[in-house]
Structure formats: C-alpha cells, structure tokens
Design a protein around this motif. Structure first.
Motif, mmCIF file in Angstrom:
data_model
loop_
_atom_site.group_PDB
_atom_site.id
_atom_site.type_symbol
_atom_site.label_atom_id
_atom_site.label_comp_id
_atom_site.label_asym_id
_atom_site.label_seq_id
_atom_site.Cartn_x
_atom_site.Cartn_y
_atom_site.Cartn_z
ATOM 1 N N GLU A 171 31.941 39.316 29.863
ATOM 2 C CA GLU A 171 32.026 38.509 30.945
ATOM 3 C C GLU A 171 31.375 39.529 32.259
ATOM 4 O OE1 GLU A 171 35.362 35.804 31.668
ATOM 5 O OE2 GLU A 171 36.259 36.854 30.117
ATOM 6 N N PRO A 172 31.067 39.273 33.514
ATOM 7 C CA PRO A 172 30.537 39.876 34.404
ATOM 8 C C PRO A 172 31.430 40.938 34.988
ATOM 9 C CG PRO A 172 30.725 37.540 35.311
ATOM 10 C CD PRO A 172 31.016 37.554 33.720
ATOM 11 N N SER A 173 31.116 42.144 34.995
ATOM 12 C CA SER A 173 32.222 42.924 35.498
ATOM 13 C C SER A 173 32.697 43.026 37.046
ATOM 14 C CB SER A 173 31.655 44.637 35.065
ATOM 15 O OG SER A 173 30.358 44.788 35.708
ATOM 16 N N MET A 174 31.373 42.384 37.648
ATOM 17 C CA MET A 174 31.972 42.515 39.172
ATOM 18 C C MET A 174 32.771 41.495 39.449
ATOM 19 S SD MET A 174 28.880 40.229 41.010
ATOM 20 C CE MET A 174 27.614 41.485 41.246
ATOM 21 N N ALA A 175 33.012 40.566 38.412
ATOM 22 C CA ALA A 175 34.165 39.389 38.601
ATOM 23 C C ALA A 175 35.373 39.785 38.075
ATOM 24 C CB ALA A 175 33.630 38.225 37.910
ATOM 25 N N LEU A 176 35.463 41.197 37.373
ATOM 26 C CA LEU A 176 36.618 41.467 36.700
ATOM 27 C C LEU A 176 37.341 42.839 37.398
ATOM 28 C CD1 LEU A 176 35.625 41.451 33.077
ATOM 29 C CD2 LEU A 176 37.303 39.846 34.015
ATOM 30 N N TYR A 177 36.422 43.669 37.773
ATOM 31 C CA TYR A 177 37.104 45.030 38.379
ATOM 32 C C TYR A 177 36.982 45.203 39.811
ATOM 33 C CZ TYR A 177 36.687 46.218 33.449
ATOM 34 O OH TYR A 177 36.740 46.202 32.030
ATOM 35 N N ALA A 178 37.993 45.968 40.379
ATOM 36 C CA ALA A 178 37.835 46.092 41.708
ATOM 37 C C ALA A 178 38.440 47.568 42.091
ATOM 38 C CB ALA A 178 38.604 45.159 42.599
ATOM 39 N N ASN A 179 37.820 48.168 43.097
ATOM 40 C CA ASN A 179 38.269 49.659 43.378
ATOM 41 C C ASN A 179 39.860 49.401 43.937
ATOM 42 O OD1 ASN A 179 35.851 50.236 43.169
ATOM 43 N ND2 ASN A 179 35.240 50.186 45.284
ATOM 44 N N ASN A 180 40.208 50.888 44.161
ATOM 45 C CA ASN A 180 41.679 51.101 44.661
ATOM 46 C C ASN A 180 42.722 50.452 43.698
ATOM 47 O OD1 ASN A 180 43.665 52.130 46.174
ATOM 48 N ND2 ASN A 180 43.353 50.646 47.776
ATOM 49 N N LYS A 181 42.295 50.662 42.232
ATOM 50 C CA LYS A 181 43.537 50.097 41.165
ATOM 51 C C LYS A 181 43.590 48.559 41.279
ATOM 52 C CE LYS A 181 46.472 54.344 41.695
ATOM 53 N NZ LYS A 181 47.767 54.826 41.902
ATOM 54 N N GLY A 182 42.353 48.151 41.453
ATOM 55 C CA GLY A 182 42.212 46.721 41.522
ATOM 56 C C GLY A 182 42.653 45.877 42.861
ATOM 57 N N LEU A 183 42.926 46.827 43.752
ATOM 58 C CA LEU A 183 43.513 46.031 44.838
ATOM 59 C C LEU A 183 42.551 45.750 46.093
ATOM 60 C CD1 LEU A 183 46.765 48.041 44.721
ATOM 61 C CD2 LEU A 183 46.781 45.724 44.383
ATOM 62 N N ALA A 184 41.494 46.336 46.125
ATOM 63 C CA ALA A 184 40.540 46.234 47.197
ATOM 64 C C ALA A 184 40.247 45.203 47.883
ATOM 65 C CB ALA A 184 39.167 46.964 46.946
ATOM 66 N N PHE A 185 40.035 43.995 47.081
ATOM 67 C CA PHE A 185 39.716 42.612 47.660
ATOM 68 C C PHE A 185 40.994 42.146 48.267
ATOM 69 C CE2 PHE A 185 36.253 42.813 44.958
ATOM 70 C CZ PHE A 185 35.413 41.847 45.326
ATOM 71 N N TYR A 186 42.273 42.308 47.752
ATOM 72 C CA TYR A 186 43.430 41.544 48.434
ATOM 73 C C TYR A 186 43.645 42.360 49.780
ATOM 74 C CZ TYR A 186 44.437 40.080 43.621
ATOM 75 O OH TYR A 186 44.355 39.391 42.473
#
Length: 246
Positions: A171-186
């Motif tokens: 699956e596309p990694s840009m749709a799975l992973y986020a910076n700052n321990k996965g919290l960047a988007f929130y």
C-alpha cells in the motif's frame, strides 16, 4: 493441471479472481507473497458501495466503516445533515462517497496531495454518481478560506519505525506513515482547525490504538469547551477521536 482454491481465500474472492484472470498460477504466486487480494480484484465493498482500489490508494478497512457510521450518527444528533464537510486525505474517496450517499444534503470537499490517488477518487465519485468537490491539496500548505461544519480524516498515523503487517507493504507509504511518531497530521489539523470550523461543528478522526490519551489531551488544548470523546473499534481498541462543538 487444475488450480485449487487456497484456504486463505473466500469462495467469493476466488470466483471473482477466476473470472478476471486466465493465469491463476501468477495470481496465486502474488497472493503467496502477501499481495492484497483487493488490489487483484480491483474493488472493495465499503459501507455498501463499490469502491475501486489499486496500489495508489489505501485499502478501506472495517474500522473506517465504523468511523463513517459514528460520524453519521453525530451529524444527525447535531442537526448538521446539510452541513459543509471537509475530508482530509481522501485516498479512494470511500469516506466522502459513503457520507454523501447516506446524507445527500451534505456539501463535501475532499482533498489529497497524491495525483494518483485523486485519479482513483475521481473514478469512484463518477461510478457512485455523487457530487463531491475534489481538490489536489497538501494540508500542510493548504490555505483554507471556507468554514466547515464537519471535518473528517483517516490520516497516515503509523510511526516510521513501527513494524506493520506484511500485506501493508504494497500500500502507498504516504498513506500509512507520518512524522513525529505518527502524530504529525493530527497535530497540524487540530492546530489549524479552530480557524476553519463553524461554532457548532464536529471533528472526526480515525487514530492509532496507542494515540488516544495524547490526542485527547491535545484536543482539549484547542477545544476547551467541546465534548471530546475517544471511542473504540469492534475489537475494543481506541480507534476514534470525536470533538463535538455544540
């Protein structure tokens, strides 16, 4: 030599695959390498609607159907059935399509930064005959001028060092992973959202099962008077954040 259905495949999936492909040896070889059956079939059923999926979009999960179900309930409870909705990171557009199909009065804007994902979303919107405003936008750069009654997002929330299911590697990694321990988007969405939400509004997120306590605290920082609720998925894990501004 007759090809036998592998035990891990449902009869329905097997029938769809044999109808679509002549060379089932190649298909089974891919499946044995954990290639997602949904990509090989080419579509999934999401909330009762057929959604095209391929390697450019995330495969919709049951947890996300529950996000839609809960959000619809909150929209009805708060009498926002003709509200202005923003979906951030739409991918295949499955969330927006389900919301629009269930509550046709909603005015929905769906954004994603991936041109390839938007191509899939566009097809899905057309196939499901709904009117959704689809935009190529990166939420970290998007200058939002509208105001919204509902914001919904299932953003990337996996930490970059987290070990995930083998099947997810396709699956596309840009749709799975986020910076700052996965919290960047929130963190970014919660920071900008008070400036784009109407006084009476709903924010609805799918979250990682370990992120609830932190996100509840963060939500309280930006929405001191709101009703903030961390809710669980069907397996009892923290999976949703709802912010209700009454």
């Amino acid at each position: 030599m007759k090809i036998v259905k592998p035990n891990y495949l449902t009869q329905n999936d097997w029938e769809l695959l044999t109808k679509k492909y002549k060379n089932m040896h190649r298909v089974i070889k891919k499946l044995n390498k954990n290639y997602p059956v949904q990509y090989l079939i080419g579509n999934v059923n999401f909330y009762g609607y057929e959604i095209i999926v391929n390697k450019n979009v995330l495969i919709p999960r049951f947890e996300t159907e529950t996000l839609v179900e809960k959000t619809i309930d909150y929209i009805k409870q708060n009498n926002l059935i003709e509200g202005n909705v923003l979906e951030i990171g739409t991918g295949s557009a499955c969330i927006s399509i389900a919301l629009k199909k269930e509550l046709n009065g909603l005015k929905i804007t769906s954004i994603d930064k991936s041109p390839k994902a938007l191509k899939v979303a566009k097809k899905n919107i057309k196939n499901n005959t709904v009117n959704i405003n689809l935009l190529k936008q990166n939420i970290f750069k998007y200058q939002i001028s509208d105001r919204f009654d509902v914001l919904i997002s299932n953003p990337p929330y996996i930490s970059e060092d987290e070990i995930i299911d083998e099947k997810c590697k396709y699956e596309p990694s840009m749709a799975l992973y986020a910076n700052n321990k996965g919290l960047a988007f929130y963190e970014h969405i919660l920071k900008i959202s008070p400036n784009i939400m109407n006084k009476k509004s709903i924010l609805a997120f799918e979250i990682g099962y370990k992120q609830g306590a932190y996100l509840e605290k963060l939500a309280k920082k930006y929405y001191k008077k709101a009703k903030i609720s961390i809710e669980t998925d069907l397996s009892g894990k923290d999976r949703y954040l709802f912010i209700i501004n009454e």
